[in-house]
Design an enzyme around this catalytic site. Structure first.
Site, PDB file in Angstrom:
ATOM      1  CE  LYS A   1       3.365  40.644  14.361  1.00  6.55           C
ATOM      2  NZ  LYS A   1       4.635  41.228  13.497  1.00  6.55           N
ATOM      3  CB  CYS A   2      -2.932  40.384   7.301  1.00  8.26           C
ATOM      4  SG  CYS A   2      -4.302  40.057   5.924  1.00  8.26           S
ATOM      5  N   GLY A   3      -1.259  40.321   4.340  1.00  7.71           N
ATOM      6  CA  GLY A   3      -1.389  40.818   3.065  1.00  7.71           C
ATOM      7  C   GLY A   3      -1.584  41.513   2.406  1.00  7.71           C
TER       8      GLY A   3
END
Length: 161
Positions: free
Chosen positions: A35-37
């Protein structure tokens, strides 16, 4: 002298990833998060794995929830996410700490070898281990797996005998 080949990692499927079994081969170790850019880098990592694995390169993802709680999932959830969204087939470790008091021994060793700046400061730091088992290079999150700089480093590690 300790090398990366002296370490093991808990695997996402409940077993163990023995780096000693990869002795003599280059390894790219990446601390990951779902759930990271930077999560779309899984696509580039899978492309590297597909392209270079025939030349001996192994890529190992190490999910970590140490940065912004961006990897909250269970092993099953992480495996499903990676397979469904990015068709990941390279080995994945179990969710682990890459910083702090409970840091994996491998990441403590990486910090010793690379110095203060090599310690992961966010998700998707990449660590290239040469055929000799030593840290050959490392890359920050902003360095794309498809970057020229990364490909040149990987090709050097593959060609180094």
């Amino acid at each position: 002298m300790t090398t990366a080949y002296d370490f093991t990692l808990p695997s996402l499927d409940g077993g163990t990833i023995d780096l000693g079994a990869l002795r003599g081969k280059p390894i790219l170790i990446v601390n990951t998060a779902s759930k990271c850019g930077f999560t779309p880098q899984f696509e580039g990592l899978q492309a590297l794995w597909s392209f270079y694995r025939g030349n001996g390169l192994t890529i190992i993802g190490v999910p970590s929830n140490d940065f912004g709680n961006q990897e909250p999932g269970t092993s099953t959830e992480i495996a499903t996410f990676c397979a469904r969204n990015y068709s990941v087939t390279f080995p994945m470790a179990a969710r682990s700490h890459v910083r702090g008091a409970d840091t994996l021994p491998l990441f403590r060793w990486i910090a010793q070898q690379g110095g203060l700046m090599a310690r992961p400061r966010w998700n998707f730091y990449k660590y290239l281990i040469g055929r000799d088992g030593r840290l050959a290079n490392w890359f920050v999150s902003l360095t794309s797996p498809e970057s020229h700089r990364m490909r040149v480093a990987i090709e050097r590690a593959i060609l180094d005998t």
